[in-house]
Design a protein around this motif. Sequence first.
Motif, PDB file in Angstrom:
ATOM      1  N   CYS A  52       0.856  -1.076  -0.200  1.00  0.00           N
ATOM      2  CA  CYS A  52       0.367  -0.152  -0.250  1.00  0.00           C
ATOM      3  C   CYS A  52       1.442   1.099   0.063  1.00  0.00           C
ATOM      4  O   CYS A  52       0.664   2.054  -1.138  1.00  0.00           O
ATOM      5  N   VAL A  53       1.845   1.734   1.087  1.00  0.00           N
ATOM      6  CA  VAL A  53       2.480   2.683   0.692  1.00  0.00           C
ATOM      7  C   VAL A  53       3.432   2.594  -0.501  1.00  0.00           C
ATOM      8  O   VAL A  53       3.504   3.938  -1.228  1.00  0.00           O
ATOM      9  N   LYS A  54       4.307   1.420  -1.035  1.00  0.00           N
ATOM     10  CA  LYS A  54       4.395   1.552  -2.081  1.00  0.00           C
ATOM     11  C   LYS A  54       4.098   1.808  -3.188  1.00  0.00           C
ATOM     12  O   LYS A  54       4.412   2.765  -4.424  1.00  0.00           O
ATOM     13  N   ALA A  55       2.704   2.069  -3.431  1.00  0.00           N
ATOM     14  CA  ALA A  55       1.893   2.076  -3.986  1.00  0.00           C
ATOM     15  C   ALA A  55       1.618   3.956  -4.022  1.00  0.00           C
ATOM     16  O   ALA A  55       1.615   4.356  -5.237  1.00  0.00           O
ATOM     17  N   LEU A  56       1.181   4.285  -2.866  1.00  0.00           N
ATOM     18  CA  LEU A  56       0.812   5.865  -2.883  1.00  0.00           C
ATOM     19  C   LEU A  56       1.961   6.548  -3.325  1.00  0.00           C
ATOM     20  O   LEU A  56       1.917   7.339  -3.440  1.00  0.00           O
ATOM     21  N   MET A  57       3.117   5.694  -2.801  1.00  0.00           N
ATOM     22  CA  MET A  57       4.439   6.539  -2.682  1.00  0.00           C
ATOM     23  C   MET A  57       4.953   6.723  -4.352  1.00  0.00           C
ATOM     24  O   MET A  57       5.624   7.359  -4.631  1.00  0.00           O
ATOM     25  N   SER A  58       4.017   5.834  -5.121  1.00  0.00           N
ATOM     26  CA  SER A  58       4.968   5.793  -6.808  1.00  0.00           C
ATOM     27  C   SER A  58       3.416   6.298  -7.455  1.00  0.00           C
ATOM     28  O   SER A  58       3.545   5.958  -8.828  1.00  0.00           O
ATOM     29  N   GLY A  59       2.825   6.949  -7.181  1.00  0.00           N
ATOM     30  CA  GLY A  59       1.932   7.294  -7.477  1.00  0.00           C
ATOM     31  C   GLY A  59       0.716   5.874  -8.818  1.00  0.00           C
ATOM     32  O   GLY A  59      -0.053   5.961  -9.712  1.00  0.00           O
ATOM     33  N   ARG A  60       0.775   5.538  -7.838  1.00  0.00           N
ATOM     34  CA  ARG A  60      -0.214   4.520  -8.170  1.00  0.00           C
ATOM     35  C   ARG A  60      -1.266   4.054  -7.556  1.00  0.00           C
ATOM     36  O   ARG A  60      -2.641   2.655  -7.491  1.00  0.00           O
ATOM     37  N   GLY A  61      -1.904   5.576  -6.734  1.00  0.00           N
ATOM     38  CA  GLY A  61      -2.835   5.277  -5.871  1.00  0.00           C
ATOM     39  C   GLY A  61      -3.361   4.052  -5.198  1.00  0.00           C
ATOM     40  O   GLY A  61      -1.756   3.665  -4.780  1.00  0.00           O
ATOM     41  N   ASN A  62      -4.441   3.793  -4.319  1.00  0.00           N
ATOM     42  CA  ASN A  62      -4.745   3.119  -3.008  1.00  0.00           C
ATOM     43  C   ASN A  62      -4.715   2.300  -3.380  1.00  0.00           C
ATOM     44  O   ASN A  62      -5.938   1.604  -3.874  1.00  0.00           O
ATOM     45  N   LEU A  63      -3.872   0.740  -2.667  1.00  0.00           N
ATOM     46  CA  LEU A  63      -4.823   0.042  -3.176  1.00  0.00           C
ATOM     47  C   LEU A  63      -3.745  -1.776  -1.479  1.00  0.00           C
ATOM     48  O   LEU A  63      -3.258  -1.516  -0.634  1.00  0.00           O
ATOM     49  N   CYS A  64      -3.846  -2.450  -1.842  1.00  0.00           N
ATOM     50  CA  CYS A  64      -4.005  -3.618  -0.652  1.00  0.00           C
ATOM     51  C   CYS A  64      -3.600  -4.436  -1.574  1.00  0.00           C
ATOM     52  O   CYS A  64      -4.516  -5.081  -2.313  1.00  0.00           O
ATOM     53  N   ALA A  65      -2.756  -5.789  -0.805  1.00  0.00           N
ATOM     54  CA  ALA A  65      -2.489  -6.472  -1.781  1.00  0.00           C
ATOM     55  C   ALA A  65      -3.507  -8.147  -1.965  1.00  0.00           C
ATOM     56  O   ALA A  65      -3.580  -9.267  -2.449  1.00  0.00           O
ATOM     57  N   LEU A  66      -4.008  -7.819  -0.550  1.00  0.00           N
ATOM     58  CA  LEU A  66      -4.897  -9.183  -0.180  1.00  0.00           C
ATOM     59  C   LEU A  66      -5.798  -8.490  -0.902  1.00  0.00           C
ATOM     60  O   LEU A  66      -6.916  -8.285  -1.204  1.00  0.00           O
ATOM     61  N   LYS A  67      -6.549  -9.990  -0.780  1.00  0.00           N
ATOM     62  CA  LYS A  67      -7.848  -9.846  -1.865  1.00  0.00           C
ATOM     63  C   LYS A  67      -8.606 -11.022  -0.997  1.00  0.00           C
ATOM     64  O   LYS A  67      -9.105 -12.640  -0.057  1.00  0.00           O
ATOM     65  N   ASP A  68      -9.197  -9.974   0.113  1.00  0.00           N
ATOM     66  CA  ASP A  68     -10.585 -10.413   0.680  1.00  0.00           C
ATOM     67  C   ASP A  68     -11.917  -9.447   0.662  1.00  0.00           C
ATOM     68  O   ASP A  68     -11.958  -8.672  -0.702  1.00  0.00           O
ATOM     69  N   ASP A  69     -12.809  -9.317   1.554  1.00  0.00           N
ATOM     70  CA  ASP A  69     -13.668  -8.209   1.663  1.00  0.00           C
ATOM     71  C   ASP A  69     -13.377  -6.816   2.351  1.00  0.00           C
ATOM     72  O   ASP A  69     -14.447  -6.662   2.673  1.00  0.00           O
ATOM     73  N   PHE A  70     -12.199  -6.746   2.561  1.00  0.00           N
ATOM     74  CA  PHE A  70     -12.062  -5.436   3.074  1.00  0.00           C
ATOM     75  C   PHE A  70     -12.425  -4.309   2.313  1.00  0.00           C
ATOM     76  O   PHE A  70     -12.643  -3.594   3.320  1.00  0.00           O
ATOM     77  N   ASN A  71     -11.837  -4.612   1.259  1.00  0.00           N
ATOM     78  CA  ASN A  71     -12.199  -3.507   0.025  1.00  0.00           C
ATOM     79  C   ASN A  71     -14.126  -3.129   0.292  1.00  0.00           C
ATOM     80  O   ASN A  71     -14.156  -2.107  -0.754  1.00  0.00           O
ATOM     81  N   TRP A  72     -14.401  -3.826   0.242  1.00  0.00           N
ATOM     82  CA  TRP A  72     -15.965  -3.920  -0.125  1.00  0.00           C
ATOM     83  C   TRP A  72     -16.427  -3.404   1.170  1.00  0.00           C
ATOM     84  O   TRP A  72     -16.826  -2.460   1.346  1.00  0.00           O
ATOM     85  N   LEU A  73     -15.670  -3.471   2.407  1.00  0.00           N
ATOM     86  CA  LEU A  73     -16.037  -3.193   3.934  1.00  0.00           C
ATOM     87  C   LEU A  73     -15.581  -1.712   3.865  1.00  0.00           C
ATOM     88  O   LEU A  73     -16.764  -0.484   3.962  1.00  0.00           O
ATOM     89  N   LEU A  74     -14.529  -1.147   3.123  1.00  0.00           N
ATOM     90  CA  LEU A  74     -13.391   0.032   2.783  1.00  0.00           C
ATOM     91  C   LEU A  74     -15.299   0.875   2.181  1.00  0.00           C
ATOM     92  O   LEU A  74     -15.026   2.046   2.768  1.00  0.00           O
ATOM     93  N   ASP A  75     -15.730   0.501   0.986  1.00  0.00           N
ATOM     94  CA  ASP A  75     -15.766   0.962   0.443  1.00  0.00           C
ATOM     95  C   ASP A  75     -17.847   1.222   0.956  1.00  0.00           C
ATOM     96  O   ASP A  75     -17.429   3.017   0.987  1.00  0.00           O
ATOM     97  N   LYS A  76     -18.015   0.264   2.215  1.00  0.00           N
ATOM     98  CA  LYS A  76     -18.976   1.105   2.512  1.00  0.00           C
ATOM     99  C   LYS A  76     -18.921   2.011   3.937  1.00  0.00           C
ATOM    100  O   LYS A  76     -18.965   3.116   3.839  1.00  0.00           O
ATOM    101  N   MET A  77     -17.677   1.785   4.690  1.00  0.00           N
ATOM    102  CA  MET A  77     -16.791   2.949   4.943  1.00  0.00           C
ATOM    103  C   MET A  77     -16.882   4.483   5.031  1.00  0.00           C
ATOM    104  O   MET A  77     -17.726   5.340   5.291  1.00  0.00           O
ATOM    105  N   LEU A  78     -16.752   3.930   3.085  1.00  0.00           N
ATOM    106  CA  LEU A  78     -16.007   5.427   2.952  1.00  0.00           C
ATOM    107  C   LEU A  78     -17.375   6.157   2.006  1.00  0.00           C
ATOM    108  O   LEU A  78     -17.166   7.472   2.327  1.00  0.00           O
ATOM    109  N   ASP A  79     -18.067   5.605   2.135  1.00  0.00           N
ATOM    110  CA  ASP A  79     -20.090   5.783   1.725  1.00  0.00           C
ATOM    111  C   ASP A  79     -20.475   6.798   2.440  1.00  0.00           C
ATOM    112  O   ASP A  79     -21.444   7.704   2.323  1.00  0.00           O
ATOM    113  N   ALA A  80     -20.208   5.952   3.930  1.00  0.00           N
ATOM    114  CA  ALA A  80     -21.172   5.982   5.232  1.00  0.00           C
ATOM    115  C   ALA A  80     -20.686   8.011   5.482  1.00  0.00           C
ATOM    116  O   ALA A  80     -18.989   8.616   5.067  1.00  0.00           O
ATOM    117  N   ASP A  81     -21.416   8.461   5.908  1.00  0.00           N
ATOM    118  CA  ASP A  81     -20.971  10.154   6.441  1.00  0.00           C
ATOM    119  C   ASP A  81     -20.833   9.722   7.869  1.00  0.00           C
ATOM    120  O   ASP A  81     -19.899  10.081   8.917  1.00  0.00           O
TER     121      ASP A  81
END
Length: 311
Positions: A52-81
């Motif tokens: 994640c740090v390497k991607a952020l610091m090399s202009g490749r956006g915000n990502l995580c190498a793990l494949k699971d439900d976290f991105n779905w959860l994060l999307d829900k969290m980011l969508d909420a006020d």
Amino acid sequence: MKILGLSAGTKNGSNDAMCKEALMGAQEMGAEIEFIRLLDLDIKHCTGCIACVKALMSGRGNLCALKDDFNWLLDKMLDADGIVVADPIFEKGAAGIFRTITDRFGPRMDRGNNIIAGKIAEATGGKAPDPRILKDKVISYMAIGGSDWGTRVQCDHAMQALTPMWKVIDNECFQWSKSIIMEDEKLARAREIGRNIAEAAKDIENAQYKGEEGVCPHCHSRNFFLSNDSTHAICCLCGIEGDIVIEDGKTKFVFPEEQLGHAHDTLPGKFIHGDDIKENEGKLAELQKTQEYKDRVQKYKEFIQPLMPEK
Ligand SMILES: Cc1cc2nc3c(=O)[nH]c(=O)nc-3n(C[C@H](O)[C@H](O)[C@H](O)COP(=O)(O)O)c2cc1C
């Protein structure tokens, strides 16, 4: 206005109930509500790979190498006020699943890192992080325990908000609460926490902390790392360094004004920390190129192989 409820408890247990009670309060205030049970999801532990740090610091956006439900959860969290979390107390602190989510936020969701990543992406024509990451948000925590062991949990909880710099509105600890759904006062408090988060979400800029005062006047924490040969103390949450003094029979935490610029929950504090880490990572990267470093890695690699269960 959207309020998301997260429960880290067992299915239909005390945490689910308290989270739903808070959501009822939020709904009364006009919020659109959603509910997620964290243990229903496949959430893997952070491995510390720093992709994640390497991607952020090399202009490749915000990502995580793990494949699971976290991105779905994060999307829900980011969508909420606003978010309200109900989390069982385990060994005086947050439950493992909550700690894992805090780790998965780690450097990836750090507001300072994402601001820097946005600038790098702009300069290099790369991919900017999701703009929702830099949006202000309000969050409240309810820790629910079955005994009087709970001295670390509020600190664990507020630590999660510190990374993205979300505003904590309530940070409550309910002890001796195994039969909480029969305790009307505690249920009423959960409903109030739900109303508070919805109210705060309507005007995030002016939203204020509504919980107990705590001891650290900056972040309200009650947890400190104490020196055993002076009054020196470090706030375990915001990292401010000062002294514990007794005034009018009360414990007080006092610190020089300039310490505010180092607090982990402020942008200047985050940038100082980021620069320190960058310098240290740079030193490591140089060392890793040397034969001596490679030889030492090899020595430990060859010494013993890890055991694995037979499948
Ligand atoms: C592994 C484990 C550790 C626990 N540690 C604590 C503790 O340190 N302090 C406390 O007050 N309760 C502790 N409890 C009680 C839980 O907090 C309680 O069972 C939980 O809040 C019930 O929530 P649920 O009905 O939503 O599953 C512990 C329970 C378990 C299973």
